[in-house]
Design an enzyme around this catalytic site. Structure first.
Site, mmCIF file in Angstrom:
data_model
loop_
_atom_site.group_PDB
_atom_site.id
_atom_site.type_symbol
_atom_site.label_atom_id
_atom_site.label_comp_id
_atom_site.label_asym_id
_atom_site.label_seq_id
_atom_site.Cartn_x
_atom_site.Cartn_y
_atom_site.Cartn_z
ATOM 1 N N SER A 136 0.680 0.914 -5.970
ATOM 2 C CA SER A 136 -0.364 -0.087 -5.792
ATOM 3 C C SER A 136 -1.677 0.524 -6.257
ATOM 4 C CB SER A 136 -0.470 -0.467 -4.305
ATOM 5 O OG SER A 136 -1.660 -1.177 -4.036
ATOM 6 N N TYR A 149 -0.850 2.112 4.913
ATOM 7 C CA TYR A 149 -0.345 1.528 3.677
ATOM 8 C C TYR A 149 -0.921 2.241 2.458
ATOM 9 C CZ TYR A 149 0.446 -1.645 -0.185
ATOM 10 O OH TYR A 149 0.806 -2.172 -1.413
#
Length: 254
Positions: A136, A149
């Protein structure tokens, strides 16, 4: 002889888009996800291919090992590994459920690492294979309000880039896909659909195609979207405290 691709998180979002891309190129498929009924539905749509479904929750310890053992028992050789499964959570670290955060680490880091570890040796033996790890743009900076995360995706990027160097004398490639906000069920699970970061989310089919093409060409890292590329580049030069403040800002409400 047809090649085989293993895809985790295969029933929705980027995972399902990858399924379609590989199917269109004639790959046999090994599809891993929690929802067995959905896996079977997908299997029925690709009757021209050999599709193996493995219903496993990779957020559970040892699940990745069980997936690998099932692959071995079926005598399947994996030519392409797509580590796509993952999830995020929005909220302050000490206010989120610790067990959900540990499941996130298990899925985003541990299972990805295990599957890569199990599949890589045979790729090296054949001197052929491709691995696509889905990280990401979160990988490039710390992420207040999504601390764990962001940290998991930093791990994925770091591991993947290290493997590229370890494998540079072979024909096995490792590509890291670093998308920004993408229109998948990630947003609803992470509870981030109402945040600034999701105000310009990309379509999942476009993100998957970019990742697929980058993997096929052996590219090291692919960041999708012009704004995301600029943000990833900027994160390399901004002081870490400013990067963290910016990440906290975009995690706020629109």
């Amino acid at each position: 002889m047809k090649k085989t691709a293993l895809i985790t998180g295969a029933t929705s979002g980027l995972g399902y888009e990858f399924v379609k891309l590989f199917a269109n190129d004639g790959y046999n498929l090994v599809l891993v996800a929690r929802n067995e009924n959905k896996l079977e539905e997908i299997k029925q749509t690709f009757t021209n291919l050999e599709v193996t479904v493995i219903a496993k929750d990779l957020s559970v310890p040892r699940a990745a090992n069980e997936v690998f053992r099932e692959i071995e028992e079926k005598g399947l050789d994996i030519d392409v590994l797509v580590n796509n499964a993952g999830f995020g959570l929005l909220g302050k670290f000490d206010e989120l459920d610790i067990y959900k955060q540990l499941e996130m680490i298990q899925l985003n880091i541990t299972s990805l690492t295990e599957l890569t570890y199990y599949i890589l040796p045979k790729m090296k033996e054949r001197n052929s294979g491709k691995i696509l790890n889905v990280a990401s743009t979160a990988a490039f900076q710390p992420g207040p309000l999504m601390a764990v995360y962001y940290a998991t995706k930093a791990f994925v990027l770091s591991l993947s880039e290290a493997l590229v160097e370890e494998l540079n004398d072979s024909k096995v490639t490792v590509t890291t896909l670093c998308p920004g906000a993408t229109k998948t069920n990630f947003g609803s699970v992470a509870n981030v659909e109402g945040t600034k970061m999701f105000s310009k989310a990309m379509e999942s089919d476009k993100v998957a195609k970019k990742g697929y093409e980058a993997m096929m060409s052996g590219k090291r890292v692919i960041v999708t979207g012009g704004l995301n590329k600029a943000g990833a580049l900027g994160a390399k030069f901004l002081p870490r405290n400013l990067s963290a403040k910016l990440a906290k800002y975009v995690a706020g409400e629109k």
